[in-house]
Write an enzyme that holds these catalytic residues in place. Structure first.
Site, PDB file in Angstrom:
ATOM      1  N   GLU A 328      -7.518 -19.431  -6.950  1.00  0.00           N
ATOM      2  CA  GLU A 328      -7.588 -20.464  -5.910  1.00  0.00           C
ATOM      3  C   GLU A 328      -8.204 -19.958  -4.609  1.00  0.00           C
ATOM      4  O   GLU A 328      -7.686 -20.238  -3.530  1.00  0.00           O
ATOM      5  CB  GLU A 328      -6.177 -21.008  -5.623  1.00  0.00           C
ATOM      6  CG  GLU A 328      -5.575 -21.706  -6.814  1.00  0.00           C
ATOM      7  CD  GLU A 328      -4.136 -22.135  -6.584  1.00  0.00           C
ATOM      8  OE1 GLU A 328      -3.800 -23.229  -7.057  1.00  0.00           O
ATOM      9  OE2 GLU A 328      -3.349 -21.405  -5.951  1.00  0.00           O
TER      10      GLU A 328
HETATM   11  C1  TNX Z   1      -0.870 -22.343  -8.850  1.00  0.00           C
HETATM   12  S1  TNX Z   1      -1.116 -20.213 -10.815  1.00  0.00           S
HETATM   13  C2  TNX Z   1      -0.905 -21.116  -8.220  1.00  0.00           C
HETATM   14  C3  TNX Z   1       0.206 -20.718  -7.347  1.00  0.00           C
HETATM   15  C4  TNX Z   1       1.228 -21.799  -7.214  1.00  0.00           C
HETATM   16  C5  TNX Z   1       1.464 -22.455  -8.545  1.00  0.00           C
HETATM   17  C6  TNX Z   1       2.550 -23.473  -8.535  1.00  0.00           C
HETATM   18  C7  TNX Z   1      -1.855 -19.579  -9.721  1.00  0.00           C
HETATM   19  C8  TNX Z   1      -2.575 -18.413 -10.134  1.00  0.00           C
HETATM   20  N1  TNX Z   1      -1.815 -20.146  -8.508  1.00  0.00           N
HETATM   21  O1  TNX Z   1      -0.290 -20.333  -6.101  1.00  0.00           O
HETATM   22  O2  TNX Z   1       2.405 -21.237  -6.754  1.00  0.00           O
HETATM   23  O3  TNX Z   1       0.262 -23.054  -8.966  1.00  0.00           O
HETATM   24  O4  TNX Z   1       2.822 -23.947  -9.812  1.00  0.00           O
END
Ligand code: TNX
Length: 522
Positions: A328
């Site tokens: 992300e």
């Molecule tokens: C996605 S999974 C994210 C996290 C969040 C999560 C909540 C991932 C690698 N990144 O930053 O906490 O979703 O479900």
């Protein structure tokens, strides 16, 4: 208290005269009723019974695990269970050094019969997993910490057991909410019961930096001072962290530390103005948005920072892997992301560790030997899946953490009070019923190192919150990682899973009583 004393005296009395205790019958747990399902089970109709005269027979190399087993059995049975090198029948024997090569690095063999139980393995990890099987073969009351009425039967026969995958993990996000060393130890014990062997700790994110880095002290002093919702946060000193690593190792789990970069870095950016492209530190963040922060890819100080952090973290890490996040990074351009990963991955190698990244790392060039952790969904676009599959074809190993299957922070149903639902609702059958080997189209099954279930903690605050989201889904993940594909069957699994509930009750673990599972009456 009074009752306890009486029982202890009674047990001691019996052991003094060496007589068998007068006790009601109790049918032993069938040999195969274990989670994860063992690779092979051959009951022989006999049984062993732990009695006041039973010994735990060890040698120099198995004494530590013998003491661990005694620590589980003594409080509830009230028996002495000496851990000794003396042989004889009426013993639980722990043996290292089987010539059976097929047992591999984590397998074990358990032979149970009238004269005792013998667990044999080539490694202490294997022996430890065998002990977990023995635990599950004993009545659930064995898990209580006060003396319970026996008897303590173990079904007779032979189990030969080895894992399907070498990577069987769980992740705990200690950034969104901080969890103490004791809470992490409890989590470790829950993983060990199901033969998991990796504990991934998500040590930094926008909301908090949780691991002391001596050369950048404000990361924890300031960056660790809050959490989601604005609580006081917290962090691990190096001594705390070493204690977690030591405790995990005593349960044969490897700790995999993660510092998430270049996104998910607000806590670091807030702690040091210099790390920001504009030189201005943002405020601490206590919300739950993602994707708004980025390290400054064009500043040299960023790489001094990364080098220091990785060097200090690698020095705390006996394990092989260091996770650098990489998910992300919505506030980092693609070009910058690639540039950043090209510079940072060699730093991990320089300090002797192997890179793991969330699967977005496959959008850059994963270093040789790197692992990518896949967290997409069934519905993730074909292009993104193909990018990961291509990396797998080129040698990048995969850890599978599909979010709509094994994200432990997803709600079970719309009524689940905790958790998120962005990846969907994940009931216990959904998290169990998929096959890691053919999950990702185009990825060779040989690239799949195993499975890992992440617990993100935006909504998770207490130990009982953890338990409620972890149970009953985690044992299913453990089974996907450990048991041969041929044993995979929801209808038989749900019966074995249901049989775990009295054990969780005895351990004080609260769980979600999913209507999909035929739980025993409360
Ligand atoms: C996605 S999974 C994210 C996290 C969040 C999560 C909540 C991932 C690698 N990144 O930053 O906490 O979703 O479900």
């Amino acid at each position: 208290m009074r009752r306890r004393t009486l029982l202890l005296v009674a047990a001691a009395g019996i052991s003094a005269v060496g007589a068998a205790p007068e006790a009601p019958t109790r049918t032993p747990t069938p040999l195969g009723r274990v989670v994860p399902a063992p690779a092979s089970v051959a009951p022989d109709g006999t049984a062993f019974r732990i009695t006041p005269t039973t010994r735990i027979q060890v040698d120099r190399n198995t004494e530590r695990i013998g003491l661990y087993l005694a620590g589980i059995l003594r409080p509830s049975t009230g028996y002495r269970l000496p851990v000794t090198s003396r042989g004889g029948s009426d013993a639980i024997r722990l043996r290292l050094g089987s010539r059976d090569k097929a047992l591999g690095g984590e397998g074990y063999r358990l032979d149970s019969g009238k004269h005792g139980v013998t667990i044999t393995a080539r490694t202490s990890a294997g022996l430890f997993h065998g002990v977990q099987t023995l635990r599950q073969l004993l009545p659930a009351a064995v898990e209580k910490r006060t003396v319970q009425p026996g008897p303590w039967p173990v079904a007779g026969g032979t189990i030969k057991d080895t894992p399907r995958y070498g990577w069987r993990g769980a992740m705990l996000d200690v950034s969104r909410h901080f969890f103490t060393v004791d809470q992490v130890k409890r989590f470790i014990d829950e993983l060990a019961l199901y033969k998991l062997n990796k504990l991934h700790l998500h040590l930094s994110d926008d909301q908090g930096w949780r691991i002391a880095i001596d050369s950048w002290p404000r990361l924890t002093e300031y960056g660790g001072s809050t959490q989601v919702g604005g609580g006081p946060g917290g962090f691990y000193t190096k001594a705390d962290y070493k204690e977690i690593v030591r405790y995990a190792a005593s349960r044969h789990l490897e700790v995999v530390p993660e510092i998430d970069m270049p996104g998910h870095t607000n806590a670091a950016l807030a702690s040091y103005a210099d790390l920001n492209c504009d030189g201005v530190a943002p405020p601490l963040y206590t919300g739950t948005e993602v994707g708004f922060s980025s390290l400054c890819v064009d500043k040299e100080v960023t790489y001094d920072f990364v080098d220091d952090v990785i060097r200090e973290l690698a020095a705390l890490t006996p394990g092989r892997y260091l996770h650098i996040g990489g998910d992300e990074a919505h506030s980092t351009s693609h070009e910058d992301y690639v540039k950043f990963m090209d510079r940072v991955q060699p730093v991990v190698a320089r300090y002797g560790k192997t890179v793991i990244g969330w699967h977005q790392l496959t959008g850059a060039t994963p270093a040789k030997g790197a692992l990518a952790q896949y967290w997409g969904l069934d519905e993730t676009g074909a292009e993104e899946k193909a990018q990961v599959a291509r990396a797998a074809q080129n040698g990048t190993g995969l850890i599978l953490s599909p979010a709509d299957r094994i994200y432990l922070d997803m709600k079970y149903t719309k009524d689940t009070p905790l958790g998120l639902d962005w990846a969907g609702l994940v009931e216990v059958d959904r998290s169990y019923d998929w096959d890691p080997a053919d999950y990702l189209p185009g990825a060779p099954s040989s690239a799949v190192q195993g499975v890992e279930a992440p617990l993100w903690t935006e909504t998770i605050v207490t130990t009982s919150d953890i338990d409620h989201m972890v149970f009953p889904r985690l044992p299913g993940v453990a089974e996907l990682g450990w048991s041969p594909a041929a044993t995979h069957d929801w209808d038989t699994y749900k019966v074995r899973l249901a049989a775990q509930a009295p054990r969780w009750d005895a351990l004080g673990i609260g769980y979600y009583r999913s209507p999909k599972v035929p739980w025993p009456a409360e």
